[in-house]
Design an enzyme around this catalytic site. Sequence first.
Site, PDB file in Angstrom:
ATOM      1  N   ILE A  52      -0.772   5.191  -0.776  1.00  0.00           N
ATOM      2  CA  ILE A  52      -0.956   6.568  -0.331  1.00  0.00           C
ATOM      3  C   ILE A  52      -1.296   7.492  -1.499  1.00  0.00           C
ATOM      4  CG2 ILE A  52       0.302   8.557   0.608  1.00  0.00           C
ATOM      5  CD1 ILE A  52       1.755   6.581   2.447  1.00  0.00           C
ATOM      6  N   TYR A 205      17.191   3.555  -0.212  1.00  0.00           N
ATOM      7  CA  TYR A 205      15.922   4.279  -0.183  1.00  0.00           C
ATOM      8  C   TYR A 205      16.008   5.479   0.762  1.00  0.00           C
ATOM      9  CZ  TYR A 205      10.900   5.031   0.709  1.00  0.00           C
ATOM     10  OH  TYR A 205       9.645   5.582   0.855  1.00  0.00           O
TER      11      TYR A 205
END
Length: 323
Positions: A52, A205
């Site tokens: 990304i 995360y």
Amino acid sequence: MSLFRNVVWFVKGLKEYTRSGYETASKNFKPEDMMVDISQRSFMITGGNSGIGKSAALAIAKKGGTVHIICRNRQRGEAAVTEIKTASGNEKIHLHELDISRPKDIYAFAESFEQSGKPLHVLINNAGVLVSEKVRQLTADGLEVTFATNTLGVHILTSALIPVLLRNEDPRVIIVTSGGMLVQKLNLKDLQFEKMQTFDGTMAYAQTKRQEVIMTEQYAKKWPSIHFSCTHPGWADTPGVQLSIPDFYHKMKDRLRTSEQGADTIVWLAVASCVKELPSGLFFQDRKPVSTHLPLAWTKSTPEECEELLKILDDMSQSLPSA
């Protein structure tokens, strides 16, 4: 409750975070938002060498912006810079080798960049780590790697570059977070996951991504002259997803967004002139501000807890060697 939360989040993800969710949302995008001249603006993207981040860097480069790519592997970074220059026809692409998990190196980089006198209008904190192994990993500084990269590293880089951003017109900071944070409540008692019975990289995360959302909100209050935002790119097909959560990738690969679709809102937040008219500190999904919590309120923290997170990060930053 944990199973219920995960089911709610996954159902939401299937509807909104997949490629079909992007295609539905994009029908309401305004093309004129992206018709802007950014040839005199400078953008810095961490992790801009792949996935990304690379797609965002390329999109900005094609619009004529100056792009500073930060990555920890020089060889991969150089390959990405060459590819972006060729694809965009833009030579204003610069590489900086830096590991965002290393506080000392971040301080040194930020000081060098400030002294260079180069302008910086937009900082995009995109780099992140998701540990796939069931083993808690430490950096050379003794910090848990997920926290060091996704939370503390973002905080130090952002804070250190504030003086540079403030010297430029319409400064912005964007933090790329994750919808996984929706099933996490801020846990100030175990920021580095030392109390986990068995280390869970996915949970770690998601917890750091919750922290990033809160950091964005706090930064907006602390530095009102800068526009802060965070965004969830959706579930995108990237090398990071393939390597870090292979089971999820194989089950969902036919539904995942492209990296370009994942990068769309990042680029929009970075370049669109209408963004600066929106309140600072919001969480975006497909170019719209959305709630940072699922309908039930179990993930909400008190204002005092949110402020405490920033205080802890400031104290940690000051206690670590900066040179």
